[in-house]
Design an enzyme around this catalytic site. Structure first.
Site, PDB file in Angstrom:
ATOM      1  N   TRP A 104     -26.683  13.396  15.045  1.00  0.00           N
ATOM      2  CA  TRP A 104     -27.690  14.534  14.684  1.00  0.00           C
ATOM      3  C   TRP A 104     -28.510  13.961  13.541  1.00  0.00           C
ATOM      4  O   TRP A 104     -29.668  14.377  13.689  1.00  0.00           O
ATOM      5  CB  TRP A 104     -26.869  15.679  14.161  1.00  0.00           C
ATOM      6  CG  TRP A 104     -26.276  16.350  15.397  1.00  0.00           C
ATOM      7  CD1 TRP A 104     -25.032  16.513  15.616  1.00  0.00           C
ATOM      8  CD2 TRP A 104     -26.795  16.702  16.652  1.00  0.00           C
ATOM      9  NE1 TRP A 104     -24.633  16.894  16.843  1.00  0.00           N
ATOM     10  CE2 TRP A 104     -25.907  17.197  17.374  1.00  0.00           C
ATOM     11  CE3 TRP A 104     -28.054  16.979  16.842  1.00  0.00           C
ATOM     12  CZ2 TRP A 104     -26.199  17.650  18.820  1.00  0.00           C
ATOM     13  CZ3 TRP A 104     -28.376  17.577  18.320  1.00  0.00           C
ATOM     14  CH2 TRP A 104     -27.345  17.925  19.068  1.00  0.00           C
ATOM     15  N   ASP A 177     -28.975  19.793   6.903  1.00  0.00           N
ATOM     16  CA  ASP A 177     -28.463  20.234   8.265  1.00  0.00           C
ATOM     17  C   ASP A 177     -27.068  20.410   8.062  1.00  0.00           C
ATOM     18  O   ASP A 177     -26.195  19.690   8.089  1.00  0.00           O
ATOM     19  CB  ASP A 177     -29.169  18.969   9.414  1.00  0.00           C
ATOM     20  CG  ASP A 177     -28.391  19.546  10.628  1.00  0.00           C
ATOM     21  OD1 ASP A 177     -28.030  20.824  10.707  1.00  0.00           O
ATOM     22  OD2 ASP A 177     -28.272  18.947  11.573  1.00  0.00           O
ATOM     23  N   LYS A 201     -21.767  27.614  15.454  1.00  0.00           N
ATOM     24  CA  LYS A 201     -20.469  26.968  15.062  1.00  0.00           C
ATOM     25  C   LYS A 201     -19.771  28.153  14.403  1.00  0.00           C
ATOM     26  O   LYS A 201     -18.574  28.557  14.664  1.00  0.00           O
ATOM     27  CB  LYS A 201     -20.405  25.851  14.501  1.00  0.00           C
ATOM     28  CG  LYS A 201     -21.078  24.785  15.357  1.00  0.00           C
ATOM     29  CD  LYS A 201     -22.289  24.392  15.298  1.00  0.00           C
ATOM     30  CE  LYS A 201     -22.732  22.838  15.847  1.00  0.00           C
ATOM     31  NZ  LYS A 201     -22.559  22.706  17.404  1.00  0.00           N
TER      32      LYS A 201
HETATM   33  N1  PMP Z   1     -27.310  19.499  14.017  1.00  0.00           N
HETATM   34  C1  PMP Z   1     -25.938  19.550  13.929  1.00  0.00           C
HETATM   35  C2  PMP Z   1     -25.078  18.991  13.005  1.00  0.00           C
HETATM   36  C3  PMP Z   1     -25.271  19.959  15.206  1.00  0.00           C
HETATM   37  O1  PMP Z   1     -23.899  19.836  15.521  1.00  0.00           O
HETATM   38  C4  PMP Z   1     -26.165  20.439  16.215  1.00  0.00           C
HETATM   39  C5  PMP Z   1     -25.755  21.085  17.711  1.00  0.00           C
HETATM   40  N2  PMP Z   1     -24.647  20.718  17.878  1.00  0.00           N
HETATM   41  C6  PMP Z   1     -27.591  20.212  16.049  1.00  0.00           C
HETATM   42  C7  PMP Z   1     -28.285  19.727  14.891  1.00  0.00           C
HETATM   43  C8  PMP Z   1     -28.308  20.885  17.425  1.00  0.00           C
HETATM   44  O2  PMP Z   1     -28.469  22.175  17.202  1.00  0.00           O
HETATM   45  P1  PMP Z   1     -29.107  23.019  18.518  1.00  0.00           P
HETATM   46  O3  PMP Z   1     -28.443  22.638  19.708  1.00  0.00           O
HETATM   47  O4  PMP Z   1     -29.021  24.488  17.950  1.00  0.00           O
HETATM   48  O5  PMP Z   1     -30.421  22.751  18.424  1.00  0.00           O
END
Ligand code: PMP
Length: 365
Positions: A104, A177, A201
């Site tokens: 991520w 994040d 989550k």
């Molecule tokens: N950052 C992290 C740490 C994540 O776990 C996720 C999704 N699993 C995201 C960003 C992306 O999130 P989204 O699908 O809501 O755009």
């Protein structure tokens, strides 16, 4: 419906929600008490929703001890949209420094380059993302002129989590994040320019992204951004400039109420989460011939426990055996392989105990 009707759900997200919250949503779905209509049917400008969004914010503020310096915004577009929105709002010509501890963080850095200068100051990629850097490593890697520093507090795919907030000089604008460990433990919000978290989550369902922004960051946003991509639009309109995700925010309110009233706050939640994670890490460490943990012990996540088995056949047998006992969504992300057990706030201790027990029996076999 009772707990017995439900699988033990190790989904990485959208993930398990508290059963009591789901039951309340079910009970009130056709007609909210005092409203006579569903949460899916009411105006976002009515009294009921005004109360909901105010309580959701108040609960977040008290759980995370968010001070008056910070604004709490409810956005859409997921954490992924924040990967563009953060640089749009925070860049002032010098560029961003990214600390990349997993998939991520890599995604955020790549997206950042579409908006402006995004430099990967430190990456764990050469070591396959098994750890977070030390404070000294971060400090040594930063460009002192950078507009902000982006970290991922918990890497959902690799299961790599910072033990706490990196200790950096106050003048460093820190962006986290926190999508996959938001509300799992106390967070020193005051230290962050921006904390962002997709809800799906620990905080609620998909569809709402919680963004906590510090006042000095808001004040410096460059003019000329599209309204929906400018944090000030959300701050000035109480996240009601356009139609917000009403149902998702309603559930965030219920989940934060659950955290406050049934769990007893984030210190209590953190203690429970550490105990749950320890059950699984003990099962891994106790059977080193069978299980190999992905993250280094000091960077192990309390939310996503990642490990591998010796062969693909072992993995298939493990997943099948777990599924027979009602434990699902344990397959690791394709980029890491192996097993990933996501044990978010609402995963009951009994669910983790069942998995730890299964891991021990599987290893003996
Ligand atoms: N950052 C992290 C740490 C994540 O776990 C996720 C999704 N699993 C995201 C960003 C992306 O999130 P989204 O699908 O809501 O755009």
């Amino acid at each position: 419906m009772s707990a017995a009707d439900r699988v033990v759900n190790f989904s990485p997200g959208p993930g398990v929600l508290p059963l009591s919250v789901l039951q309340q949503v079910r009970d009130d779905l056709p007609s909210l008490p005092g409203v006579g209509a569903s949460a899916l049917e009411v105006s976002h400008r009515g009294d009921w929703f005004e109360g909901v969004i105010a309580e959701a914010e108040a609960n977040l503020r008290s759980l995370l001890r968010i001070g008056d310096d910070h604004r709490v915004l409810f956005c859409q577009g997921g954490a992924s949209m924040q990967f563009a929105m953060v640089p749009m709002n925070l860049l002032h010509g010098a560029g961003a420094d990214h600390i990349v501890t997993g998939s991520w963080g890599a995604r955020a850095a790549a997206e950042g380059t579409t908006v402006g200068a995004a430099r990967i100051a430190w990456t764990g990629e050469p070591g396959s993302f098994v750890r977070t850097p030390s404070d000294e490593e971060i400090l040594g890697a930063l460009d002192p002129a950078a507009d902000y520093v982006h970290v991922t507090s918990n890497e959902t795919i690799q299961g790599v989590q910072y033990a706490g907030t990196p200790a950096l000089p106050d003048e460093v604008v820190l962006v986290a994040d926190a999508s996959s460990d938001f509300l799992s433990r106390p967070l020193d919000v005051g230290r962050y320019g921006v904390v962002l978290a997709g809800a799906q989550k620990n905080a609620g369902p998909a569809g709402v992204t919680i963004v906590v922004v510090r006042g000095d960051v808001l004040e410096r946003i460059p003019d000329g951004l599209p309204a929906m991509l400018d944090y000030r639009t959300y701050a000035e309109h109480g996240s009601l400039y356009n139609t917000p995700p009403v149902f998702a925010i309603y559930i965030v309110m219920l989940v934060t109420r659950w955290l406050r009233d049934e769990i007893g706050g984030l210190d209590a939640m953190a203690t429970i989460n550490e105990a749950k994670a320890q059950l699984l890490y003990d099962a891994i460490d106790g059977n080193p011939d069978v299980y190999q943990g992905h993250a280094e012990p000091s960077s192990r996540s309390t939310m996503n426990v990642t490990f591998r088995l010796p062969t693909d056949e072992d993995k298939t047998a493990f997943l099948a055996g777990a599924a027979e006992q009602g434990m699902v969504e344990l397959r690791g992300h394709r980029s890491v392989g192996g097993i990933r057990a996501s044990i978010y706030n609402a995963m009951p201790v009994e669910g983790v105990e069942r998995l730890a027990d299964f891991m021990r029996r599987f290893a003996e076999r």
